[in-house]
Design a protein around this motif. Structure first.
Motif, mmCIF file in Angstrom:
data_model
loop_
_atom_site.group_PDB
_atom_site.id
_atom_site.type_symbol
_atom_site.label_atom_id
_atom_site.label_comp_id
_atom_site.label_asym_id
_atom_site.label_seq_id
_atom_site.Cartn_x
_atom_site.Cartn_y
_atom_site.Cartn_z
ATOM 1 N N ARG A 44 1.032 -1.174 -0.029
ATOM 2 C CA ARG A 44 -0.043 -0.045 0.078
ATOM 3 C C ARG A 44 0.913 1.069 -0.248
ATOM 4 O O ARG A 44 1.696 1.453 0.870
ATOM 5 N N GLU A 45 0.428 1.959 -1.065
ATOM 6 C CA GLU A 45 1.295 3.350 -1.200
ATOM 7 C C GLU A 45 2.908 3.061 -1.340
ATOM 8 O O GLU A 45 3.846 3.654 -0.511
ATOM 9 N N GLY A 46 3.194 1.984 -1.882
ATOM 10 C CA GLY A 46 4.642 1.466 -2.103
ATOM 11 C C GLY A 46 5.412 0.716 -1.173
ATOM 12 O O GLY A 46 6.289 0.427 -1.060
ATOM 13 N N GLU A 47 4.683 0.762 0.131
ATOM 14 C CA GLU A 47 5.246 0.081 1.434
ATOM 15 C C GLU A 47 4.661 -1.394 1.506
ATOM 16 O O GLU A 47 3.375 -1.516 1.356
ATOM 17 N N THR A 48 5.495 -2.295 1.730
ATOM 18 C CA THR A 48 4.936 -3.640 2.122
ATOM 19 C C THR A 48 4.210 -3.678 3.229
ATOM 20 O O THR A 48 4.448 -3.415 4.331
ATOM 21 N N GLU A 49 3.153 -4.228 3.231
ATOM 22 C CA GLU A 49 1.935 -4.047 4.004
ATOM 23 C C GLU A 49 2.003 -5.398 5.203
ATOM 24 O O GLU A 49 1.865 -5.391 6.280
ATOM 25 N N SER A 50 1.871 -6.523 4.351
ATOM 26 C CA SER A 50 1.786 -7.891 4.919
ATOM 27 C C SER A 50 2.499 -8.976 3.831
ATOM 28 O O SER A 50 2.639 -8.776 2.637
ATOM 29 N N VAL A 51 2.953 -10.043 4.553
ATOM 30 C CA VAL A 51 3.592 -11.150 4.066
ATOM 31 C C VAL A 51 2.980 -12.333 4.654
ATOM 32 O O VAL A 51 3.065 -12.379 5.761
ATOM 33 N N GLU A 52 2.288 -13.170 4.025
ATOM 34 C CA GLU A 52 1.637 -14.375 4.630
ATOM 35 C C GLU A 52 2.109 -15.637 3.953
ATOM 36 O O GLU A 52 1.901 -15.630 2.712
ATOM 37 N N TYR A 53 2.429 -16.612 4.211
ATOM 38 C CA TYR A 53 2.849 -17.974 3.988
ATOM 39 C C TYR A 53 1.784 -18.944 4.501
ATOM 40 O O TYR A 53 1.377 -18.922 5.438
ATOM 41 N N THR A 54 1.650 -19.843 3.524
ATOM 42 C CA THR A 54 0.597 -21.094 4.164
ATOM 43 C C THR A 54 1.309 -22.364 3.619
ATOM 44 O O THR A 54 1.940 -22.258 2.397
ATOM 45 N N ASP A 55 1.179 -23.359 4.341
ATOM 46 C CA ASP A 55 1.709 -24.738 4.068
ATOM 47 C C ASP A 55 0.987 -25.648 4.626
ATOM 48 O O ASP A 55 0.963 -25.892 5.534
ATOM 49 N N GLU A 56 0.088 -26.334 3.952
ATOM 50 C CA GLU A 56 -0.916 -27.230 4.520
ATOM 51 C C GLU A 56 -0.889 -28.594 3.885
ATOM 52 O O GLU A 56 -0.797 -28.766 2.926
ATOM 53 N N ARG A 57 -1.216 -29.438 4.666
ATOM 54 C CA ARG A 57 -1.625 -30.914 4.027
ATOM 55 C C ARG A 57 -2.805 -31.244 5.039
ATOM 56 O O ARG A 57 -3.110 -31.116 6.171
ATOM 57 N N VAL A 58 -3.804 -31.925 4.320
ATOM 58 C CA VAL A 58 -4.990 -32.123 4.738
ATOM 59 C C VAL A 58 -5.612 -33.546 4.265
ATOM 60 O O VAL A 58 -5.049 -33.717 2.873
ATOM 61 N N MET A 59 -6.091 -34.247 5.029
ATOM 62 C CA MET A 59 -6.495 -35.645 4.279
ATOM 63 C C MET A 59 -8.127 -35.501 5.136
ATOM 64 O O MET A 59 -8.303 -35.157 5.880
#
Length: 451
Positions: A44-59
């Motif tokens: 937002r307005e040139g600035e990094t606002e958030s970084v999200e990682y996901t790593d999921e395993r589901v059965m």
């Protein structure tokens, strides 16, 4: 029946779950094991606002136990793929099934409906740019919006999302298959301002391959133009008007068609299209095609959530309703055969035999003449049983084929059966994003109520 691209870990776990369920007394069993990794960055307005990682395993395990009156079904899922956790999950599914009410339509799909043609649909193209690459794409899109028009005063942010993974679906018929996939999306929400006030616009691009996304510069410029064009919006007087749905808004009609033709809606008698198969619901020049097998398309898949093969087919052929979207369960409830749509419809495309390559957006505006160009609809005012349609809308008032002024705060009303039956023309200006495709749609009359 194994796809050579199936992740061996998910395959082993899915096969183990099915075998374990059968050993615990289930008459039928199915298991899906997936592994998915994702990244989302917001700027937002040139600035990094958030970084999200996901790593999921589901059965997810589904089992059926035979009883008088049909099959008893149980299901359970876990994100812990240790052997102990999987054992608890399978046991839970079997215990639930033993307590469930029997249902004569429940059970695995018929074996002959399962997919056997494991072609490569080119769906797996992981993003290799990491956080820095994602942030750069989002920054470029936002910067392009600011550069495109001085009235863009801020944004609600630009966002890049990517995910990739693989899965295996196995069942006790011996089916065991899966594939890898990826999808990427770049989106932007610029805000324009002038003396009349402020207006916001959302725009996006999505694809299986990053290189197929609209460039950040084009996305930013397009989003800025759309936001600025909304400034100074007015309402309209009540009345009946000619309407042109912009292509990306017109795709919503295909989502509604999918809902009306879902097996669940049909067997529950909750669709205004119930009993209309074989009848004209569109003019004869209109076709709607479903194609599960378009390479690298967002809406493609080798098989549905039950392992059943989809079919390239005309759901609407020369205006006549020719099909529905059925799972094995809904098909049995209706006395029919599954269409391989557990999980929903695949790629849907509405076309007209009367459309010519020269039917650009400007030509469609000229055909509209004087009326309302709809660029956005919102709200949930669709009654699937009666077909009554009443939704908030915004867009532009058009006079003599030219945009006169932006419109907001109006309600657009009609009936879905009348809307479909009265489609006057389909443009050649297809919106290139997503799993639903159509050109702009021209309708001769809908009712508008001002705010």
């Amino acid at each position: 029946m194994n796809d050579p691209k199936t992740d061996t870990d998910t395959e082993a776990a899915a096969r183990w779950a099915v075998a374990r369920a059968r050993a615990l007394g289930a008459d039928q069993a199915a298991a899906e094991v997936s592994a998915d990794r994702g990244l989302a960055v917001a700027v937002r307005e040139g600035e990094t606002e958030s970084v999200e990682y996901t790593d999921e395993r589901v059965m997810t395990v589904s089992v059926w136990c035979r009883a008088a009156g049909g099959m008893r079904r149980g299901a359970a899922s876990t994100s812990d793929l240790s052997e102990a956790a999987m054992e608890r999950t399978v046991r839970a599914a079997v215990e639930i099934a033993r307590c469930a009410a029997p249902d004569p339509a429940a059970g695995l799909p018929d074996e002959e409906t399962l997919q056997t043609d494991f072609r490569d649909l080119d769906l797996w193209h992981p993003f290799e740019g990491g956080v820095a690459g994602g942030v750069e794409l989002a920054r470029r899109a936002e910067a392009a919006a600011f550069d495109a028009d001085h009235r863009i005063v801020t944004t609600e942010g630009a966002r890049f999302q990517t995910s990739e993974g693989g899965f295996t679906l196995a069942n006790s018929w011996g089916f065991s298959a899966g594939y890898r996939y990826a999808r990427h999306e770049l989106s932007l929400s610029p805000i324009a301002e002038d003396a009349s006030g402020m207006e916001r616009e959302d725009d996006w691009t999505e694809a299986r391959r990053v290189e197929d996304l609209l460039s950040p510069e084009r996305l930013g410029a397009r989003a800025a133009a759309r936001a600025a064009a909304r400034l100074g919006a007015q309402s309209l007087a009540n009345g009946d008007v000619r309407v042109l749905f912009e292509a990306r808004t017109a795709t919503g009609l295909l989502d509604i068609l999918e809902e009306l033709l879902s097996g669940r809606a049909l067997y529950r008698k909750a669709s205004c299209l119930l009993g209309r198969e074989g009848n004209l619901i569109f003019p004869r020049h209109v076709n709607v095609e479903e194609d599960p097998y378009l390479p690298a398309s967002i809406g493609s898949g080798l098989f549905d959530n039950e392992g059943c093969a989809g079919t390239r087919r005309l759901v609407v052929e020369e205006g006549r309703l020719a099909g529905a979207f059925l799972t094995s369960y809904s098909a049995r409830r209706l006395g029919r055969r599954t269409t391989g749509n557990a999980g929903g419809a695949y790629n849907l495309r509405l076309t007209s035999a009367e459309t010519r390559a020269s039917d650009t957006f400007d030509v469609m505006l000229a055909r509209l003449g004087t009326g309302l160009l709809v660029t956005e609809v919102f709200g949930h005012g669709v009654n699937p049983v009666t077909g009554d349609y009443s939704r908030g809308a915004s867009g532009f008032w058009v006079e003599n084929g030219r945009l006169a002024y932006p419109v907001a705060g109006v309600t657009l009303a009609g009936n879905l059966l009348d809307m479909m039956a009265s489609v006057e023309a389909v443009g050649a200006d297809e919106h290139p994003e997503g799993a639903r495709r159509t050109g702009s749609l021209l309708l001769p009359k809908m009712t508008v109520a001002g705010g």
